[in-house]
Write a protein that holds these residues in place. Sequence first.
Motif, PDB file in Angstrom:
ATOM      1  N   ARG B  57       0.811  -1.233   0.000  1.00 12.36           N
ATOM      2  CA  ARG B  57       0.000   0.000   0.000  1.00 12.36           C
ATOM      3  C   ARG B  57       0.835   1.268   0.000  1.00 12.36           C
ATOM      4  O   ARG B  57       0.292   2.363  -0.049  1.00 12.36           O
ATOM      5  CB  ARG B  57      -0.903   0.025   1.244  1.00 12.36           C
ATOM      6  N   ASP B  58       2.147   1.148   0.118  1.00  9.58           N
ATOM      7  CA  ASP B  58       2.966   2.325   0.420  1.00  9.58           C
ATOM      8  C   ASP B  58       3.850   2.804  -0.728  1.00  9.58           C
ATOM      9  O   ASP B  58       4.780   3.577  -0.507  1.00  9.58           O
ATOM     10  CB  ASP B  58       3.854   2.014   1.636  1.00  9.58           C
ATOM     11  N   GLY B  60       4.959   4.772  -4.320  1.00  7.09           N
ATOM     12  CA  GLY B  60       4.705   6.099  -4.888  1.00  7.09           C
ATOM     13  C   GLY B  60       3.931   6.035  -6.192  1.00  7.09           C
ATOM     14  O   GLY B  60       3.221   6.964  -6.565  1.00  7.09           O
ATOM     15  N   TYR B  62       1.845   3.060  -8.968  1.00  6.10           N
ATOM     16  CA  TYR B  62       1.410   1.712  -9.340  1.00  6.10           C
ATOM     17  C   TYR B  62       1.221   1.668 -10.841  1.00  6.10           C
ATOM     18  O   TYR B  62       0.415   2.424 -11.391  1.00  6.10           O
ATOM     19  CB  TYR B  62       0.107   1.350  -8.612  1.00  6.10           C
ATOM     20  N   LEU B  80      -6.683   1.299  -3.679  1.00  6.30           N
ATOM     21  CA  LEU B  80      -5.436   1.942  -3.239  1.00  6.30           C
ATOM     22  C   LEU B  80      -5.695   3.431  -3.030  1.00  6.30           C
ATOM     23  O   LEU B  80      -5.133   4.274  -3.733  1.00  6.30           O
ATOM     24  CB  LEU B  80      -4.337   1.745  -4.301  1.00  6.30           C
ATOM     25  N   ARG B  83      -3.352   6.718  -3.652  1.00  7.30           N
ATOM     26  CA  ARG B  83      -2.127   6.330  -4.368  1.00  7.30           C
ATOM     27  C   ARG B  83      -2.221   6.683  -5.850  1.00  7.30           C
ATOM     28  O   ARG B  83      -3.301   6.635  -6.449  1.00  7.30           O
ATOM     29  CB  ARG B  83      -1.892   4.818  -4.225  1.00  7.30           C
ATOM     30  N   VAL B  85      -1.972   5.784  -9.546  1.00  5.76           N
ATOM     31  CA  VAL B  85      -2.099   4.520 -10.290  1.00  5.76           C
ATOM     32  C   VAL B  85      -2.249   4.838 -11.774  1.00  5.76           C
ATOM     33  O   VAL B  85      -3.109   5.629 -12.157  1.00  5.76           O
ATOM     34  CB  VAL B  85      -3.348   3.739  -9.804  1.00  5.76           C
ATOM     35  N   SER B 101      -8.265   3.948  -7.446  1.00  4.44           N
ATOM     36  CA  SER B 101      -7.783   5.174  -6.799  1.00  4.44           C
ATOM     37  C   SER B 101      -8.347   6.391  -7.512  1.00  4.44           C
ATOM     38  O   SER B 101      -8.416   6.413  -8.750  1.00  4.44           O
ATOM     39  CB  SER B 101      -6.255   5.224  -6.817  1.00  4.44           C
ATOM     40  N   SER B 104      -5.865   8.381 -10.473  1.00  5.10           N
ATOM     41  CA  SER B 104      -5.456   7.413 -11.495  1.00  5.10           C
ATOM     42  C   SER B 104      -5.391   8.076 -12.855  1.00  5.10           C
ATOM     43  O   SER B 104      -5.956   9.140 -13.091  1.00  5.10           O
ATOM     44  CB  SER B 104      -6.414   6.227 -11.517  1.00  5.10           C
ATOM     45  N   ASP B 134      -2.627  15.317 -11.049  1.00  6.65           N
ATOM     46  CA  ASP B 134      -2.068  13.992 -11.307  1.00  6.65           C
ATOM     47  C   ASP B 134      -1.422  13.920 -12.691  1.00  6.65           C
ATOM     48  O   ASP B 134      -0.435  13.208 -12.895  1.00  6.65           O
ATOM     49  CB  ASP B 134      -3.149  12.920 -11.172  1.00  6.65           C
TER      50      ASP B 134
END
Lengths: 258, 258
Positions: B57-58, B60, B62, B80, B83, B85, B101, B104, B134
């Motif tokens: 889960r941690d 930076g 995905y 997630l 996060r 993604v 997420s 994303s 993002d």
Amino acid sequence: MQVVIIGSGNTATVLGGMIRQAGHEIVQVVSRTAEHASRLAAELQCPYAEHWADTRRDAGLYLVALADTAFGALGQELSLPGRLVVHTAGAVAKTALLTVSEHSGVMYPLQSLRKEVRPYPEVPLLVDANREEDLLRITDFARTISRQVQPADDVTRLKLHLAAVMVNNFTNHLYALADDFCRREKIDFSLLLPLIRETAERISYFPPADMQTGPAVRGDQVTIRMHQQLIDKYKDIKELYDIFTHQLEHGYPQKPNN
Amino acid sequence: MQVVIIGSGNTATVLGGMIRQAGHEIVQVVSRTAEHASRLAAELQCPYAEHWADTRRDAGLYLVALADTAFGALGQELSLPGRLVVHTAGAVAKTALLTVSEHSGVMYPLQSLRKEVRPYPEVPLLVDANREEDLLRITDFARTISRQVQPADDVTRLKLHLAAVMVNNFTNHLYALADDFCRREKIDFSLLLPLIRETAERISYFPPADMQTGPAVRGDQVTIRMHQQLIDKYKDIKELYDIFTHQLEHGYPQKPNN
């Protein structure tokens, strides 16, 4: 070697340039299209003639780079007894110029030659002749302008010509259709150039069938249907898309993942 | 950046390798195909998991490189929150991972990626995101692994994906058919490699439509008929030969000479 170039199209221009660059002397360009003849003669820095009958008789080699349909007429109008004469056609028999000279043969460039392109590409040359001693002479000459020279009889040459049509003419048509699509959809075709280069480069190291990717070979029907909707108004693309997709869905025994 | 790779096919393998090569740390590979997961994890020197629920889960970032058909299941099984993604698909909407997420987006490689190929090819990356901030983060990350990074919305990405299918999948199929033809006719396919390279290279400098050569665009029916006789027993080649020839005979407004 003193060389006469008969013809003034792409093949005559590129092979003429390569022959000159290899240190031979082009002594004449002969072409019935006056404008092209004068252009090529200027490029090769030599005189030109517009009638086959005015061809010089004293050259060491005659390179005949004409449309396949012109061979019959040339054979009736030009006679160069004792002279070494080669044609450059993929699909014309090695005997086609026997009425011009008993010392005739073939030097076929397995490359797509366009007069605009510099530097000259690598050009494998497939050679053949009606007499064994002439094959040696043509091979020796061909080796002065290319690192890849191989003998190939009429049928082998025709087969390679067919394969060349597939990997060049058809491939280039796909590029042209994609270019046209991008232009009309206002997207940047040049983004595809790394992909195009990679596709061509990697088959030097891997069999192309093993390198296949994409929705058809994955059986990804959702993506295929989305693509088909995009090209509804592009008739040529649509026709090819459907056939390629069908062949790719059935064509490879092992479907690569992803 | 610490990165988790979800998937283990060609795209996961090549982008994972490129990300690692750029100096990021791959902290986990997650793939339901255990054998592929362990192979890729060994290559990227990191642990792996076989269940999406076991995803760390941690990280930076995905990177989701799955078959298009797996997105629905992933969205139901993996969450997630908070996060970043990204998925890598050409034909999947940028919203596809919003259930995984809210942060994303997309980082789509406009390249044909095969895990066997080294060095890594040049890979243009098309980026998109559901939130503007993002898009900046994804763009910044993408720039660490590629010199060519461009934003592209869903439709633009799909259009480029279609064009990519034409210039890669279809072109590679022509190479594969020609390779198969040469093998069965006992002629040397490698003689065609300079032609294949030249065809791909020169369109960086000239529009492909202007570069077309060959019997179809010349209207050389004699050669076309000789080719057709050679391929009578090659069903896929014959089907494509006839359609390409027909399109080329009608497709270009100006017929190049020779």
